[in-house]
Design a protein around this motif. Structure first.
Motif, mmCIF file in Angstrom:
data_model
loop_
_atom_site.group_PDB
_atom_site.id
_atom_site.type_symbol
_atom_site.label_atom_id
_atom_site.label_comp_id
_atom_site.label_asym_id
_atom_site.label_seq_id
_atom_site.Cartn_x
_atom_site.Cartn_y
_atom_site.Cartn_z
ATOM 1 N N GLU A 1 0.828 -1.202 0.000
ATOM 2 C CA GLU A 1 0.000 0.000 0.000
ATOM 3 C C GLU A 1 0.868 1.259 0.000
ATOM 4 N N TYR A 2 1.931 1.212 0.763
ATOM 5 C CA TYR A 2 2.848 2.359 0.823
ATOM 6 C C TYR A 2 3.435 2.650 -0.558
ATOM 7 N N LEU A 3 3.854 1.627 -1.266
ATOM 8 C CA LEU A 3 4.437 1.819 -2.596
ATOM 9 C C LEU A 3 3.407 2.388 -3.568
ATOM 10 N N VAL A 4 2.181 1.892 -3.499
ATOM 11 C CA VAL A 4 1.118 2.393 -4.380
ATOM 12 C C VAL A 4 0.835 3.864 -4.091
ATOM 13 N N LYS A 5 0.781 4.226 -2.814
ATOM 14 C CA LYS A 5 0.493 5.617 -2.441
ATOM 15 C C LYS A 5 1.596 6.565 -2.917
ATOM 16 N N ILE A 6 2.851 6.144 -2.778
ATOM 17 C CA ILE A 6 3.950 6.994 -3.222
ATOM 18 C C ILE A 6 3.886 7.206 -4.727
ATOM 19 N N ALA A 7 3.643 6.143 -5.479
ATOM 20 C CA ALA A 7 3.551 6.263 -6.939
ATOM 21 C C ALA A 7 2.402 7.176 -7.337
ATOM 22 N N CYS A 8 1.265 7.022 -6.687
ATOM 23 C CA CYS A 8 0.104 7.853 -7.017
ATOM 24 C C CYS A 8 0.338 9.312 -6.626
ATOM 25 N N SER A 9 1.033 9.543 -5.522
ATOM 26 C CA SER A 9 1.272 10.920 -5.092
ATOM 27 C C SER A 9 2.201 11.647 -6.056
ATOM 28 N N VAL A 10 3.201 10.944 -6.601
ATOM 29 C CA VAL A 10 4.104 11.582 -7.566
ATOM 30 C C VAL A 10 3.354 11.913 -8.850
ATOM 31 N N TYR A 11 2.474 11.020 -9.285
ATOM 32 C CA TYR A 11 1.679 11.267 -10.490
ATOM 33 C C TYR A 11 0.445 12.128 -10.205
ATOM 34 N N LYS A 12 0.210 12.443 -8.932
ATOM 35 C CA LYS A 12 -0.925 13.267 -8.505
ATOM 36 C C LYS A 12 -2.245 12.674 -9.001
ATOM 37 N N ILE A 13 -2.455 11.427 -8.637
ATOM 38 C CA ILE A 13 -3.680 10.732 -8.993
ATOM 39 C C ILE A 13 -4.160 9.973 -7.765
ATOM 40 N N ALA A 14 -5.450 9.911 -7.561
ATOM 41 C CA ALA A 14 -5.997 9.201 -6.413
ATOM 42 C C ALA A 14 -5.905 7.691 -6.641
ATOM 43 N N PRO A 15 -5.490 6.916 -5.629
ATOM 44 C CA PRO A 15 -5.424 5.450 -5.799
ATOM 45 C C PRO A 15 -6.760 4.856 -6.221
ATOM 46 N N GLU A 16 -7.863 5.500 -5.784
ATOM 47 C CA GLU A 16 -9.186 4.988 -6.159
ATOM 48 C C GLU A 16 -9.405 5.021 -7.667
ATOM 49 N N GLU A 17 -8.719 5.900 -8.369
ATOM 50 C CA GLU A 17 -8.899 5.998 -9.820
ATOM 51 C C GLU A 17 -8.305 4.814 -10.563
ATOM 52 N N ILE A 18 -7.378 4.093 -9.946
ATOM 53 C CA ILE A 18 -6.812 2.914 -10.599
ATOM 54 C C ILE A 18 -7.241 1.633 -9.884
ATOM 55 N N GLY A 19 -8.309 1.726 -9.065
ATOM 56 C CA GLY A 19 -8.912 0.539 -8.479
ATOM 57 C C GLY A 19 -8.400 0.140 -7.116
ATOM 58 N N PHE A 20 -7.699 1.019 -6.397
ATOM 59 C CA PHE A 20 -7.190 0.701 -5.059
ATOM 60 C C PHE A 20 -7.935 1.527 -4.027
ATOM 61 N N ASP A 21 -8.681 0.858 -3.160
ATOM 62 C CA ASP A 21 -9.398 1.541 -2.090
ATOM 63 C C ASP A 21 -8.488 1.590 -0.867
ATOM 64 N N LEU A 22 -7.769 2.677 -0.740
ATOM 65 C CA LEU A 22 -6.831 2.831 0.376
ATOM 66 C C LEU A 22 -7.307 3.919 1.331
ATOM 67 N N SER A 23 -8.626 4.125 1.408
ATOM 68 C CA SER A 23 -9.165 5.237 2.196
ATOM 69 C C SER A 23 -8.861 5.095 3.686
ATOM 70 N N ARG A 24 -8.784 3.868 4.168
ATOM 71 C CA ARG A 24 -8.555 3.705 5.614
ATOM 72 C C ARG A 24 -7.157 4.130 6.029
ATOM 73 N N GLY A 25 -6.247 4.185 5.042
ATOM 74 C CA GLY A 25 -4.888 4.556 5.375
ATOM 75 C C GLY A 25 -4.503 5.913 4.862
ATOM 76 N N GLY A 26 -5.494 6.695 4.446
ATOM 77 C CA GLY A 26 -5.174 8.010 3.904
ATOM 78 C C GLY A 26 -4.823 7.904 2.438
ATOM 79 N N GLY A 27 -4.545 9.023 1.830
ATOM 80 C CA GLY A 27 -4.218 9.032 0.417
ATOM 81 C C GLY A 27 -3.441 10.269 0.080
ATOM 82 N N LEU A 28 -3.883 10.924 -0.988
ATOM 83 C CA LEU A 28 -3.187 12.132 -1.405
ATOM 84 C C LEU A 28 -3.387 13.263 -0.414
ATOM 85 N N ILE A 29 -4.502 13.241 0.299
ATOM 86 C CA ILE A 29 -4.801 14.310 1.236
ATOM 87 C C ILE A 29 -5.218 13.702 2.567
ATOM 88 N N ASN A 30 -5.766 14.517 3.493
ATOM 89 C CA ASN A 30 -5.967 14.051 4.862
ATOM 90 C C ASN A 30 -6.948 12.894 4.934
#
Length: 460
Positions: free
Chosen positions: A290-319
């Motif tokens: 999950e950490y690796l996915v979040k870092i990749a998405c943050s660099v590309y400035k895209i929400a993980p949910e847009e590529i099918g990853f529900d990481l809401s419980r662990g935060g995402g691009l924002i709070n």
């Protein structure tokens, strides 16, 4: 000029095939491809060709278009959709294909390149995307004296070739500044960069490497059984032949696919099975992924949910308290929006501006909720400082409602009721005044003395 980086272009291409990175790039391609059509309605996604606004006037955009302007807009729109003039309609890229190609090169290499063909008058006739990994900046681009050393390329309009196409270490083609768009997004003033951009993949070298290691580890975990589920201990003194028979029979029963989950059998004081699976390694591995996915998405400035990853419980691009709608809006504003702006600039500078400098290209409809938001804003204005006739005028509606027609709004209904009551009261007062005036008139006409008195009192 060479690009100084740790990885060459072919390696960047291969790293872009990593599942997470490929999903991000594919998502952005699909999103931007939706803009490859003219806008139909006011709030639809697409693009428009409009006359350039006069930034020095109060009115930013002149909405009044002449017949000639409309004809030019239609011509430019067809030019973009066909990838050139009608004579090249079956040769180059369609606008949809063109956008997908340059977006992929931009997100992989930060080099979106396309070639522009022109006629003898300098007007573009065709544009086509080319492989960005083959384009290099020529070392003549920064020469101050452009009229002396012609051995580095013929001088045209005071310029030498600014870019070259290199294939198999050989210069295959050369381009003047107006013949090729070399689009970069992540630019820097670092002199060692030689004016090249730095793609997101270059920023994610370690992250992508760890993704590959994690996938390889997990794959071998299931295919080779590198992490056994346990160990079987056999008491000493057992006949060696019987032990081998037991080992073979045990293996035939419990060994998984491709020899996975192979359990070692050893001698011990007593027969016992040692379980090796009672740990939290799986949970730690999941958090790492999950950490690796979040870092990749943050660099590309895209929400993980847009590529099918529900990481809401662990935060995402924002709070952590933000819902998915807010995250997706953030992804569009900070990721998709700037990418569209860059493409707008490239198209306007190398295509539309050269075709007709009085017009510009613009993507529209990014905010799909703009219509509802505008209506909500108008309602707030109506309840604060604007009148309902002003709002109706904005939507090209007549000032008054038709007979029997009215909005189902309690405030408006109460206002109309008050108007009707006031009209009835006025009509009643007017009726009483008329009766009094008539009685006085009759009395004056029947009594001359009273009439003379009134004339003296009011000076006739």
């Amino acid at each position: 000029k060479a690009k100084r980086f740790a990885l060459d272009y072919s390696t960047l291409r291969r790293m872009a095939t990593t599942p997470i990175i490929a999903a991000i790039i594919s998502r952005r391609q699909s999103q931007i491809a939706r803009f490859a059509k003219p806008q139909r309605g006011k709030y639809d996604i697409g693009f428009v060709i409009q006359r350039k606004p006069d930034y020095y006037s109060v009115d930013a955009i002149n909405n009044e278009l002449s017949k000639k302007d409309k004809a030019i807009i239609k011509e430019l729109t067809e030019f973009l959709l066909n990838g050139g003039t009608t004579s090249n309609a079956w040769h180059g890229d369609t606008f949809d294909t063109f956008l997908k190609k340059i977006v992929k090169d931009s997100l992989e290499l930060d080099q979106a390149c396309f070639e522009i063909s022109r006629n003898k008058f300098g007007v573009p006739t065709e544009f086509v995307a080319i492989d960005g990994s083959t384009i290099r900046i020529a070392d003549t681009i920064d020469d101050d004296d452009k009229d002396v050393d012609t051995t580095k390329g013929n001088v045209i309009k005071g310029y030498r070739p600014s870019y070259v196409q290199v294939i198999d270490q050989q210069i295959y083609n050369e381009y003047y500044p107006w013949e090729l768009c070399f689009g970069t997004r992540n630019t820097t003033t670092d002199i060692t960069s030689n004016n090249y951009g730095k793609s997101e993949i270059e920023q994610l070298i370690n992250i992508i490497t760890w993704m590959l290691f994690s996938d390889a580890y997990n794959g071998k975990f299931f295919s080779n059984g590198s992490n056994p589920k346990g160990i079987m201990k056999i008491a000493p003194g057992v006949n060696r032949n019987r032990l081998n028979e037991f080992r073979q029979e045990w293996m035939s029963m419990v060994t998984g696919v491709n020899n996975a989950w192979k359990i070692p059998v050893i001698e011990s004081d007593k027969m016992e099975f040692i379980d090796l699976q009672k740990n939290n390694t799986d949970m730690q591995f999941e958090k790492w992924q999950e950490y690796l996915v979040k870092i990749a998405c943050s660099v590309y400035k895209i929400a993980p949910e847009e590529i099918g990853f529900d990481l809401s419980r662990g935060g995402g691009l924002i709070n952590n308290d933000s819902d998915n709608d807010t995250k997706l809006k953030f992804s569009k504003d900070e990721g998709l929006g700037p990418l569209l702006t860059s493409i707008e600039f490239w198209i306007n500078k190398w295509i539309i501006g050269a075709y007709n400098p009085d017009f510009e290209f613009k993507f529209v409809g990014l905010d799909v909720d703009s219509e509802s938001k505008e209506v909500d804003l108008d309602i707030k204005k109506l309840t604060s400082f604007m009148g309902w006739k002003e709002i109706r005028k904005k939507y090209n509606l007549p000032d008054e409602f038709e007979d029997g027609d009215f909005p189902l709004n309690p405030t408006f209904t109460g206002y109309q009721t008050q108007l009707q009551y006031a009209q009835q009261q006025q009509q009643s007062t007017d009726s009483v005044d008329e009766d009094m005036d008539k009685g006085l008139s009759d009395q004056l006409s029947s009594d001359p003395l009273i009439l003379d008195a009134y004339k003296m009192l009011f000076d006739e």
